[in-house]
Design an enzyme around this catalytic site. Structure first.
Site, PDB file in Angstrom:
ATOM      1  N   HIS A 181     -23.462   6.067  26.327  1.00  0.00           N
ATOM      2  CA  HIS A 181     -22.804   5.150  25.387  1.00  0.00           C
ATOM      3  C   HIS A 181     -22.753   5.798  23.993  1.00  0.00           C
ATOM      4  O   HIS A 181     -21.709   5.820  23.336  1.00  0.00           O
ATOM      5  CB  HIS A 181     -23.596   3.830  25.348  1.00  0.00           C
ATOM      6  CG  HIS A 181     -23.105   2.834  24.345  1.00  0.00           C
ATOM      7  ND1 HIS A 181     -22.674   1.578  24.693  1.00  0.00           N
ATOM      8  CD2 HIS A 181     -22.999   2.906  22.989  1.00  0.00           C
ATOM      9  CE1 HIS A 181     -22.300   0.927  23.595  1.00  0.00           C
ATOM     10  NE2 HIS A 181     -22.503   1.716  22.538  1.00  0.00           N
ATOM     11  N   GLU A 182     -23.896   6.341  23.568  1.00  0.00           N
ATOM     12  CA  GLU A 182     -23.971   6.940  22.229  1.00  0.00           C
ATOM     13  C   GLU A 182     -23.179   8.254  22.177  1.00  0.00           C
ATOM     14  O   GLU A 182     -22.530   8.562  21.185  1.00  0.00           O
ATOM     15  CB  GLU A 182     -25.430   7.186  21.821  1.00  0.00           C
ATOM     16  CG  GLU A 182     -26.296   5.928  21.779  1.00  0.00           C
ATOM     17  CD  GLU A 182     -25.699   4.809  20.944  1.00  0.00           C
ATOM     18  OE1 GLU A 182     -24.966   5.092  19.984  1.00  0.00           O
ATOM     19  OE2 GLU A 182     -25.960   3.633  21.279  1.00  0.00           O
ATOM     20  N   HIS A 224     -19.691   7.727  21.454  1.00  0.00           N
ATOM     21  CA  HIS A 224     -19.389   7.547  20.029  1.00  0.00           C
ATOM     22  C   HIS A 224     -19.134   8.902  19.370  1.00  0.00           C
ATOM     23  O   HIS A 224     -18.210   9.055  18.574  1.00  0.00           O
ATOM     24  CB  HIS A 224     -20.560   6.857  19.312  1.00  0.00           C
ATOM     25  CG  HIS A 224     -20.596   5.372  19.522  1.00  0.00           C
ATOM     26  ND1 HIS A 224     -19.556   4.547  19.178  1.00  0.00           N
ATOM     27  CD2 HIS A 224     -21.555   4.569  20.044  1.00  0.00           C
ATOM     28  CE1 HIS A 224     -19.874   3.291  19.480  1.00  0.00           C
ATOM     29  NE2 HIS A 224     -21.087   3.283  20.011  1.00  0.00           N
TER      30      HIS A 224
HETATM   31 ZN   LIG Z   1     -21.922   1.508  20.528  1.00  0.00          ZN
END
Ligand SMILES: [Zn+2]
Ligand SMILES: [Zn+2]
Length: 241
Positions: free
Chosen positions: A130-131, A134
């Site tokens: 998830h990170e 980003h």
């Molecule tokens: Zn996030």
């Protein structure tokens, strides 16, 4: 001029030059101009960028995870982002309390909450991707501003093997020191739910209902009662009775 004194301890050459200046002043000659000499010296011993107190505090307790760093770098290489992989570092950050993970674009760094591993076994890996998504979205945007969880981020999630990822970063971690006497576990994600009182009726895991069922109740995510002793071992971060 505290800088003079501070420098003189480390630079004997400067001490001499300053002393000669003091002497000449004593003999009432024109005050010599040291500004150029000093400027030169400042350049020679230019310190590295100052580290702020805040930065020191933030870095305290950070633990670099070489294995996860390597995993991420490999993942990035498979999607042809070797350039981004080079500087990437993954840390466990005990200062994160309810935040699952953080992505720092500027330093190409991912921080993970050490409590993550107390949740489902796949949790650290999922948060990591998830990170990472980003960082990928930000890198691909190349300076354009994008929504943190917008289409670019969702695309990156798909590329990194977590299509349909939710935006939630928070973990249901205890903040209040209330003694919990009952423990339940989600049969889907394995999350441990501490309770002060016994659940009076069938209950489902809220994060799972939200993530997979648009927030509606589903028996697929039922919470099962679990022995308190087992819960204490699996989730020692809660204050158990
Ligand atoms: Zn996030
Ligand atoms: Zn669940």
């Amino acid at each position: 001029m505290p800088e003079y004194r501070q420098l003189s301890f480390e630079l004997p050459g400067l001490v001499e030059r300053l002393r000669s200046g003091v002497k000449s002043r004593g003999r009432r000659k024109a005050k010599p101009d040291h500004s150029e000499t000093l400027l030169g010296l400042f350049e020679v011993i230019a310190p590295p960028d100052p580290v702020t107190r805040q930065q020191i505090a933030q870095d305290r307790g950070l633990r670099l995870d070489c294995e996860l760093t390597a995993q991420c770098q490999e993942l990035l290489n498979t999607i042809n982002l070797g350039a981004l992989a080079v500087g990437l570092k993954v840390y466990w950050n005990p200062r994160l309390i309810t935040t699952a993970g953080l992505a720092h674009h500027g330093t190409v760094r991912i921080d993970l909450n050490p409590r993550l591993s107390r949740f489902a076994p796949e949790e650290p890996g999922r948060t990591l991707r998830h990170e990472l998504a980003h960082l990928v979205a930000h890198h691909r945007a190349a300076g354009r501003s994008i929504q943190p969880h917008g289409s670019q981020w969702r695309e990156a999630c798909t590329a990194l093997g977590i299509p349909g990822e939710q935006r939630c970063h928070n973990l249901p971690l205890a903040r209040r020191a209330v003694k919990r006497k009952f423990a339940y576990q989600c049969r889907h994600c394995g999350i441990i739910v501490p309770r002060v009182r016994k659940l009076s009726r069938e209950s489902a895991c809220y994060p799972c209902c939200r993530a997979y069922n648009r927030g509606r109740y589903s028996r697929r995510f039922l919470l099962d009662s679990m022995p308190l002793e087992k819960a204490k071992k699996l989730a020692p971060e809660y204050s158990w009775a």
